[in-house]
Design a protein around this motif. Structure first.
Motif, short mmCIF file in Angstrom:
data_model
loop_
_atom_site.label_atom_id
_atom_site.label_comp_id
_atom_site.label_asym_id
_atom_site.label_seq_id
_atom_site.Cartn_x
_atom_site.Cartn_y
_atom_site.Cartn_z
N VAL A 177 0.84 -1.20 0.00
CA VAL A 177 0.00 0.00 0.00
C VAL A 177 0.87 1.25 0.00
CG1 VAL A 177 -1.72 1.30 1.31
CG2 VAL A 177 -1.90 -1.18 1.15
N GLU A 178 1.99 1.19 0.70
CA GLU A 178 2.92 2.32 0.73
C GLU A 178 3.43 2.65 -0.68
OE1 GLU A 178 7.16 3.59 2.88
OE2 GLU A 178 6.44 1.51 2.92
N VAL A 228 3.12 6.29 -5.62
CA VAL A 228 2.82 6.61 -7.01
C VAL A 228 1.63 7.56 -7.10
CG1 VAL A 228 2.08 5.64 -9.22
CG2 VAL A 228 3.78 4.44 -7.85
N ARG A 229 0.63 7.34 -6.26
CA ARG A 229 -0.57 8.20 -6.29
C ARG A 229 -0.22 9.66 -6.00
NH1 ARG A 229 -3.77 11.14 -7.14
NH2 ARG A 229 -6.03 11.18 -6.77
N ARG A 230 0.77 9.90 -5.18
CA ARG A 230 1.16 11.27 -4.85
C ARG A 230 2.00 11.91 -5.95
NH1 ARG A 230 2.18 8.89 0.35
NH2 ARG A 230 4.40 8.79 -0.18
N ARG A 231 2.46 11.11 -6.89
CA ARG A 231 3.34 11.62 -7.95
C ARG A 231 2.57 11.74 -9.26
NH1 ARG A 231 8.77 10.32 -7.31
NH2 ARG A 231 8.98 11.23 -9.39
N SER A 232 2.22 12.95 -9.64
CA SER A 232 1.44 13.14 -10.86
C SER A 232 2.23 12.72 -12.10
CB SER A 232 1.02 14.61 -10.99
OG SER A 232 2.16 15.45 -11.06
N ASP A 233 3.57 12.85 -12.06
CA ASP A 233 4.37 12.43 -13.20
C ASP A 233 4.24 10.93 -13.43
OD1 ASP A 233 5.68 12.01 -10.78
OD2 ASP A 233 7.68 12.38 -11.60
N LEU A 234 4.38 10.15 -12.36
CA LEU A 234 4.27 8.70 -12.47
C LEU A 234 2.85 8.28 -12.85
CD1 LEU A 234 6.39 7.56 -9.39
CD2 LEU A 234 7.07 7.56 -11.79
N MET A 235 1.85 8.95 -12.30
CA MET A 235 0.47 8.60 -12.61
C MET A 235 0.16 8.78 -14.09
SD MET A 235 -1.39 7.34 -10.21
CE MET A 235 -3.02 7.65 -10.90
N THR A 236 0.64 9.88 -14.68
CA THR A 236 0.38 10.12 -16.10
C THR A 236 1.02 9.05 -16.97
OG1 THR A 236 0.23 12.50 -15.74
CG2 THR A 236 0.65 11.77 -17.99
N VAL A 237 2.26 8.69 -16.65
CA VAL A 237 2.94 7.64 -17.41
C VAL A 237 2.18 6.32 -17.29
CG1 VAL A 237 5.05 6.28 -17.62
CG2 VAL A 237 5.20 8.73 -17.20
N PRO A 280 15.49 4.78 -4.64
CA PRO A 280 15.94 3.39 -4.72
C PRO A 280 15.12 2.42 -3.89
CG PRO A 280 17.82 4.87 -4.52
CD PRO A 280 16.60 5.71 -4.32
N GLU A 281 14.71 2.82 -2.69
CA GLU A 281 13.99 1.89 -1.83
C GLU A 281 12.56 1.62 -2.31
OE1 GLU A 281 13.51 6.05 -0.03
OE2 GLU A 281 15.11 4.83 -0.95
N MET A 282 12.10 2.42 -3.29
CA MET A 282 10.76 2.23 -3.85
C MET A 282 10.78 1.60 -5.23
SD MET A 282 8.10 3.10 -2.04
CE MET A 282 7.72 3.93 -0.49
N ARG A 283 11.97 1.39 -5.80
CA ARG A 283 12.06 1.03 -7.21
C ARG A 283 11.35 -0.28 -7.52
NH1 ARG A 283 17.23 1.54 -7.97
NH2 ARG A 283 17.09 3.67 -8.69
N GLY A 284 11.54 -1.29 -6.69
CA GLY A 284 10.91 -2.58 -6.95
C GLY A 284 9.39 -2.48 -6.97
N ARG A 285 8.83 -1.78 -6.00
CA ARG A 285 7.38 -1.67 -5.92
C ARG A 285 6.80 -0.83 -7.06
NH1 ARG A 285 7.48 -0.15 0.35
NH2 ARG A 285 9.67 0.18 -0.25
N VAL A 286 7.50 0.25 -7.41
CA VAL A 286 7.02 1.07 -8.53
C VAL A 286 7.12 0.30 -9.83
CG1 VAL A 286 7.43 3.16 -9.87
CG2 VAL A 286 7.54 3.25 -7.37
N MET A 287 8.21 -0.45 -10.02
CA MET A 287 8.34 -1.25 -11.24
C MET A 287 7.32 -2.38 -11.26
SD MET A 287 10.44 0.43 -12.95
CE MET A 287 10.34 -0.66 -14.37
N GLY A 288 6.95 -2.89 -10.09
CA GLY A 288 5.88 -3.88 -10.04
C GLY A 288 4.57 -3.31 -10.55
N LEU A 289 4.25 -2.07 -10.15
CA LEU A 289 3.04 -1.42 -10.64
C LEU A 289 3.16 -1.12 -12.13
CD1 LEU A 289 0.29 -0.14 -10.13
CD2 LEU A 289 1.46 1.97 -9.45
N TYR A 290 4.35 -0.70 -12.56
CA TYR A 290 4.56 -0.43 -13.98
C TYR A 290 4.33 -1.69 -14.81
CZ TYR A 290 7.01 0.68 -18.32
OH TYR A 290 7.34 0.86 -19.64
N VAL A 291 4.85 -2.81 -14.34
CA VAL A 291 4.64 -4.08 -15.05
C VAL A 291 3.16 -4.43 -15.08
CG1 VAL A 291 5.10 -6.56 -14.98
CG2 VAL A 291 6.95 -4.95 -14.59
#
Length: 419
Positions: A207-208, A213-222, A338-349
């Motif tokens: 959830v974290e 990602v939800r707080r980051r409009s750049d990531l949300m748009t992508v 760096p500590e969020m990269r795995g989780r963000v890439m999981g959402l990206y996938v």
């Protein structure tokens, strides 16, 4: 253009991927053709196989991202590749023995989907650990060049090999090629990796990552744009065997040639991305333009009258596709801590692949109901509209693109770039 190859660990990875990806594409072509053959050229059966292969992503990719942040990514990838090798051996043995049935292939498509849903977030986030943040965009582009070089060589080999020896030996060849990746990972020097901080096992980490990602409009748009383009536009890969067999009435070699022509475009685009990324970071404007061109080229390709013109039109379509995918991947990789990269890439996938259980059957249904060309012009139109809508949203927010955040010695926000 090849700055990432100065890093020994990445050179090993690069070499293993060159060999393995050729085998992977040989298996993909053979698997699609085997499904098509066993089902009596039924496009819906092919769509079901695609759905089964990608359905596990819906349930596992987010958790796989958390796992990648917690554990040693190199060891995790070794274990996953062993499972991939085993799957290829089993499918090859069933095919060569002559007892392969459609349900066997469906089951193995699902197991391959499970391993892929675990492997992709770990592999994507492992890139930065091999080369460091300064070289990550170049490494992403080089990874795509490997993938797409294999898309030129693999389908070309597979298309002719199927007519000579059948599909079974291609599955066995993929098993052998997977061993190259395992060897490369084993030979790496773990002390030379640019490891991010390992996160301890705690509740709420998934959830974290979503809140981040939800707080980051750049990531949300992508993420939103990637979802629509990958779900409705990039499903044209699934349509190629349908077009080859049902529209132009070719055999496996005709399908392999169409896949190769797509790969000519994607390989060229990947090399251009590697060169471009030596001169600066990824840009949101390029993401939007490439998404629109992908859709436009796909619509144009749909109405090409002959096999030759259709095949040639796939080259610019492949170029636009890989430009879009590389830019999206690089934007995400360079914008997260760096500590969020795995989780963000999981959402990206998840947004990249997770729509395939929808897009796969939808493609088969459209081809069956409206003709083999329909997935191209429908998917292309949706992709182009999605790009325009995202651009309009950005313009209405002030006529600027999204800020790109980089994490080096600290957090800083780069200047905002006009759309």
């Amino acid at each position: 253009m090849f700055s990432s190859l100065k890093v020994r660990n990445y050179r090993l990875f690069f070499t293993g991927q060159v060999i393995s990806n050729i085998g992977t594409w040989m298996q993909r072509i053979a698997q699609d053709w085997l499904v098509f053959t066993l089902s009596g050229n039924d496009p819906i059966a092919l769509g079901i196989a695609v759905a089964l292969q990608f359905a596990p992503t819906l349930f596992l990719s987010l958790w796989a991202g958390v796992l990648a942040d917690r554990v040693d990514k190199r060891r995790l990838l070794i274990g996953i590749q062993i499972a991939v090798l085993t799957q290829a051996v089993v499918l090859g043995a069933l095919d060569l023995s002559g007892i392969a049935a459609l349900w066997h292939v469906y089951l193995l498509c699902f197991t391959l989907g499970v391993t892929a849903s675990l492997e992709v977030p770990a592999r994507q986030s492992f890139v930065a650990e091999m080369v460091g943040r300064d070289k990550v965009t170049n490494a992403v582009a080089l990874n795509s060049s490997i993938f797409n070089m294999a898309r030129i060589v693999g389908p070309a080999i597979a298309g002719f090999a199927i007519t000579w020896v059948g599909t079974g030996w291609l599955f066995m060849a993929n098993a052998v090629s997977t061993g190259a990746v395992i060897a490369a990972l084993v030979l790496m020097n773990p002390d030379k990796l640019f490891r991010g901080p390992a996160i301890p096992r705690e509740k709420g980490q998934l959830v974290e990552g979503l809140r981040y990602v939800r707080r980051r409009s750049d990531l949300m748009t992508v993420m939103v744009l990637v979802f629509f383009v990958s779900t409705f536009g990039i499903t044209y890969f699934t349509s190629l065997p349908i077009v080859a067999a049902n529209v132009f009435h070719t055999n496996a070699d005709g399908y392999g040639l169409l896949s190769t022509l797509v790969a000519v475009g994607t390989f060229t685009g990947a090399l251009m991305s590697a060169r471009r990324n030596t001169r600066g970071g990824p840009r949101v404007r390029l993401l939007l333009i490439s998404a629109f061109l992908l859709g436009a080229f796909e619509v144009i390709t749909a109405f090409m009258p002959t096999y030759l013109t259709f095949g040639l039109a796939l080259i610019p379509l492949g170029f636009a596709t890989i430009t879009f995918l590389n830019t999206a991947n690089a934007l995400v990789q360079t914008a997260v801590s760096p500590e969020m990269r795995g989780r963000v890439m999981g959402l990206y996938v998840l947004v990249l692949i997770g729509g395939n259980p929808i897009g796969g059957p939808m493609t088969g249904w459209m081809a069956d109901a409206f003709g083999g060309r329909s997935p191209f012009y429908i998917g292309g139109a949706i992709s182009a509209v999605a790009a325009v809508v995202c651009a309009v949203v950005l313009i209405r927010r002030g006529g600027v693109s999204l800020p790109v955040r980089r994490f080096g010695n600290g957090l800083r926000v780069l200047k905002r770039e006009r759309v």
